[in-house]
Design a protein around this motif. Sequence first.
Motif, PDB file in Angstrom:
ATOM      1  N   GLY A   1     -47.718 -39.194  29.691  1.00 14.30           N
ATOM      2  CA  GLY A   1     -49.053 -38.632  29.843  1.00 14.30           C
ATOM      3  C   GLY A   1     -49.093 -37.122  29.867  1.00 14.30           C
ATOM      4  O   GLY A   1     -50.167 -36.529  29.999  1.00 14.30           O
ATOM      5  N   ILE A   2     -47.935 -36.470  29.714  1.00 18.25           N
ATOM      6  CA  ILE A   2     -47.882 -35.007  29.721  1.00 18.25           C
ATOM      7  C   ILE A   2     -48.167 -34.478  28.324  1.00 18.25           C
ATOM      8  O   ILE A   2     -47.647 -34.995  27.334  1.00 18.25           O
ATOM      9  N   ARG A   3     -48.960 -33.442  28.242  1.00 19.93           N
ATOM     10  CA  ARG A   3     -49.274 -32.838  26.953  1.00 19.93           C
ATOM     11  C   ARG A   3     -48.100 -32.018  26.427  1.00 19.93           C
ATOM     12  O   ARG A   3     -47.389 -31.384  27.198  1.00 19.93           O
ATOM     13  N   ALA A   4     -47.949 -32.046  25.096  1.00 21.97           N
ATOM     14  CA  ALA A   4     -46.937 -31.232  24.424  1.00 21.97           C
ATOM     15  C   ALA A   4     -47.631 -30.444  23.327  1.00 21.97           C
ATOM     16  O   ALA A   4     -48.111 -31.030  22.343  1.00 21.97           O
TER      17      ALA A   4
ATOM     18  N   LEU B   1     -38.576 -30.892  22.742  1.00 22.24           N
ATOM     19  CA  LEU B   1     -39.611 -30.494  23.708  1.00 22.24           C
ATOM     20  C   LEU B   1     -39.022 -29.508  24.700  1.00 22.24           C
ATOM     21  O   LEU B   1     -37.903 -29.704  25.213  1.00 22.24           O
ATOM     22  N   ARG B   2     -39.772 -28.442  24.979  1.00 15.79           N
ATOM     23  CA  ARG B   2     -39.343 -27.468  25.973  1.00 15.79           C
ATOM     24  C   ARG B   2     -40.391 -27.376  27.068  1.00 15.79           C
ATOM     25  O   ARG B   2     -41.589 -27.340  26.798  1.00 15.79           O
ATOM     26  N   THR B   3     -39.907 -27.316  28.289  1.00 18.85           N
ATOM     27  CA  THR B   3     -40.798 -27.313  29.440  1.00 18.85           C
ATOM     28  C   THR B   3     -41.559 -26.001  29.540  1.00 18.85           C
ATOM     29  O   THR B   3     -40.971 -24.921  29.493  1.00 18.85           O
TER      30      THR B   3
ATOM     31  N   SER C   1     -34.921 -27.976  27.590  1.00 13.58           N
ATOM     32  CA  SER C   1     -35.250 -28.768  26.406  1.00 13.58           C
ATOM     33  C   SER C   1     -34.870 -30.232  26.594  1.00 13.58           C
ATOM     34  O   SER C   1     -33.939 -30.566  27.330  1.00 13.58           O
ATOM     35  N   ARG C   2     -35.580 -31.079  25.910  1.00 11.78           N
ATOM     36  CA  ARG C   2     -35.166 -32.480  25.802  1.00 11.78           C
ATOM     37  C   ARG C   2     -35.569 -32.993  24.437  1.00 11.78           C
ATOM     38  O   ARG C   2     -36.554 -32.537  23.850  1.00 11.78           O
TER      39      ARG C   2
ATOM     40  N   ALA D   1     -46.979 -29.479  31.232  1.00 11.65           N
ATOM     41  CA  ALA D   1     -47.018 -29.303  29.772  1.00 11.65           C
ATOM     42  C   ALA D   1     -45.639 -29.014  29.202  1.00 11.65           C
ATOM     43  O   ALA D   1     -44.761 -28.473  29.874  1.00 11.65           O
ATOM     44  N   TYR D   2     -45.485 -29.408  27.934  1.00 11.21           N
ATOM     45  CA  TYR D   2     -44.318 -29.074  27.134  1.00 11.21           C
ATOM     46  C   TYR D   2     -44.765 -28.286  25.914  1.00 11.21           C
ATOM     47  O   TYR D   2     -45.946 -28.238  25.580  1.00 11.21           O
ATOM     48  N   ARG D   3     -43.791 -27.699  25.235  1.00 11.37           N
ATOM     49  CA  ARG D   3     -43.981 -27.152  23.901  1.00 11.37           C
ATOM     50  C   ARG D   3     -43.152 -27.984  22.932  1.00 11.37           C
ATOM     51  O   ARG D   3     -41.987 -28.277  23.211  1.00 11.37           O
ATOM     52  N   VAL D   4     -43.751 -28.369  21.810  1.00 11.70           N
ATOM     53  CA  VAL D   4     -42.983 -29.006  20.744  1.00 11.70           C
ATOM     54  C   VAL D   4     -42.341 -27.868  19.950  1.00 11.70           C
ATOM     55  O   VAL D   4     -43.009 -27.190  19.173  1.00 11.70           O
ATOM     56  N   SER D   5     -41.050 -27.652  20.149  1.00 13.03           N
ATOM     57  CA  SER D   5     -40.364 -26.546  19.487  1.00 13.03           C
ATOM     58  C   SER D   5     -39.868 -26.918  18.102  1.00 13.03           C
ATOM     59  O   SER D   5     -39.674 -26.043  17.259  1.00 13.03           O
TER      60      SER D   5
END
Length: 289
Positions: free
Chosen positions: A68-71, A121-123, A42-43, A128-132
């Motif tokens: 530029g990475i999608r979340a 954000l979780r990898t 996470s960050r 890609a990330y996930r917005v947690s």
Amino acid sequence: MVALSGKNLFDASTQWATRPADERFWTVEEMHQHCLEMKASSREATVKMRSLGIHSEGEELYTVGSTGIRAYFTNHSFGQLSRSVEAPAGYLRSLPANMAAGALNHGIQSKLNGDHRNLLLRTVDDAAYRVSAFTTDKYDRIWDSEITERLVDLQGRGWRVPPARPSDANDPRARKATSADVLSDRDGFLSISVGDMIAPAGLYASDHDMFAFMVNEDKVINANGVPMKRGFFISNSEVGDKAFKVVWFLYSHVCSNHIIWSVEDVKELRVVHRGKDGSARNRAFEGLN
């Protein structure tokens, strides 16, 4: 802190009956390692809402960060975003993703243009990330791993997780209970005995919350002439799904499906994740000392 009353507690039994297999752990150490890995993946990022654009791909919504990475949004963070722009999440979920994205972008620009929000954000992978979580600056996160670290320490003071029978008859991890698994006091209350089948229970963690149930049989307490032991539940969500909560109690027996019988002196501490510089964390962990 408030005092409650009641004869039996069903919180742990509800968890036992409903949690999927991938959210169940045999040991506190195993659960702690999971929570540490979740934190490591996470960050936290603070974003200007005027620069946050919501896009769609198939049925998923995402935003793009400065790298530029999608979340991609989870169901939970989508609900938090919807509430922040005063839009009904249930209705937006019924729309095609591109229409939902358009409605959210309009809401962001009309209601949150000058605001900031904090994203957890979780990898997912390198692309890609996930917005947690999607929260305001008033949100004060308590990491699940901070809690499980304390649970590991409590084991050295006589606290343990009671055994439970499998909630799913097909659980491949089920095994026979040994003498090290069972509680000392069983007294015919459908408690686990040596040789009964058991499976992971009492320790649960997902991508949005955690729950643990522990007891201590080392010191028997006399309550109105009845010998009783100590127990507690603890729960938390590091993504803002629920408050931090601890419930302490005295009990007579623990059933094999984690119903707690003949409960007395129930107390609850609830800490909402609001504050600055760890104030919520401090309030929560003061209650665990």
